[in-house]
Design a protein around this motif. Structure first.
Motif, PDB file in Angstrom:
ATOM      1  N   VAL A   7       0.833  -1.203   0.000  1.00  0.00           N
ATOM      2  CA  VAL A   7       0.000   0.000   0.000  1.00  0.00           C
ATOM      3  C   VAL A   7       0.863   1.247   0.000  1.00  0.00           C
ATOM      4  CG1 VAL A   7      -1.555   1.357   1.457  1.00  0.00           C
ATOM      5  CG2 VAL A   7      -1.966  -1.065   1.100  1.00  0.00           C
ATOM      6  N   ASP A   9       3.468   1.972  -1.460  1.00  0.00           N
ATOM      7  CA  ASP A   9       3.954   2.359  -2.784  1.00  0.00           C
ATOM      8  C   ASP A   9       2.853   2.934  -3.671  1.00  0.00           C
ATOM      9  OD1 ASP A   9       6.569   1.480  -2.270  1.00  0.00           O
ATOM     10  OD2 ASP A   9       6.079  -0.562  -2.891  1.00  0.00           O
ATOM     11  N   VAL A  10       1.599   2.683  -3.321  1.00  0.00           N
ATOM     12  CA  VAL A  10       0.472   3.050  -4.179  1.00  0.00           C
ATOM     13  C   VAL A  10      -0.373   4.175  -3.590  1.00  0.00           C
ATOM     14  CG1 VAL A  10      -1.624   2.174  -5.290  1.00  0.00           C
ATOM     15  CG2 VAL A  10       0.389   0.702  -5.095  1.00  0.00           C
ATOM     16  N   VAL A  11      -0.574   4.136  -2.288  1.00  0.00           N
ATOM     17  CA  VAL A  11      -1.488   5.066  -1.620  1.00  0.00           C
ATOM     18  C   VAL A  11      -0.691   6.156  -0.900  1.00  0.00           C
ATOM     19  CG1 VAL A  11      -3.268   5.288   0.142  1.00  0.00           C
ATOM     20  CG2 VAL A  11      -3.196   3.250  -1.309  1.00  0.00           C
ATOM     21  N   TYR A  51      -9.959   2.851  -4.032  1.00  0.00           N
ATOM     22  CA  TYR A  51      -9.079   1.702  -3.804  1.00  0.00           C
ATOM     23  C   TYR A  51      -9.333   0.586  -4.809  1.00  0.00           C
ATOM     24  CZ  TYR A  51      -7.228   3.850   0.384  1.00  0.00           C
ATOM     25  OH  TYR A  51      -6.599   4.698   1.250  1.00  0.00           O
ATOM     26  N   GLN A  54      -7.426   1.818  -7.819  1.00  0.00           N
ATOM     27  CA  GLN A  54      -5.976   1.802  -7.632  1.00  0.00           C
ATOM     28  C   GLN A  54      -5.406   0.383  -7.659  1.00  0.00           C
ATOM     29  OE1 GLN A  54      -5.836   4.296  -4.036  1.00  0.00           O
ATOM     30  NE2 GLN A  54      -4.361   5.566  -5.124  1.00  0.00           N
ATOM     31  N   PHE A  55      -6.087  -0.549  -7.021  1.00  0.00           N
ATOM     32  CA  PHE A  55      -5.556  -1.912  -6.903  1.00  0.00           C
ATOM     33  C   PHE A  55      -6.163  -2.889  -7.898  1.00  0.00           C
ATOM     34  CE2 PHE A  55      -4.485   0.009  -2.873  1.00  0.00           C
ATOM     35  CZ  PHE A  55      -3.171  -0.388  -2.735  1.00  0.00           C
TER      36      PHE A  55
END
Length: 85
Positions: A7, A9-11, A51, A54-55
């Motif tokens: 998370v 790295d993404v959020v 989310y 994003q994922f």
């Protein structure tokens, strides 16, 4: 439960704090497995939609107390900043 390491790295930290919702982990190792998201507001549709986008996975919400959630987010992102220094 700790914040899912991927998370970070993404959020962005400010996003997790603004939404008071952060992904904890996928249900299993399958790349299409749903992700459990701890959220202070289980009806936060914006967090769910964001989310999921994003994922690229379905999101399952788990209710979390706002203060504990803020603390977990700060701890996860704070420890990451310390490691990078």
């Amino acid at each position: 439960e700790p914040v899912w390491e991927a998370v970070l790295d993404v959020v962005p930290r400010d996003q997790a704090l603004r939404l008071l919702a952060v992904p904890l982990r996928p249900e299993n190792d399958d790349p299409s497995a749903p992700i459990t998201v701890a959220a202070a507001d289980p009806w936060n549709i914006a967090a769910i939609d964001l989310y999921q986008a994003q994922f690229k996975r379905r999101v399952n919400l788990a209710l979390a107390e706002g203060g504990a959630l803020r603390e977990a987010i700060e701890k996860a992102y704070g420890s990451r900043v310390e490691e990078e220094e």
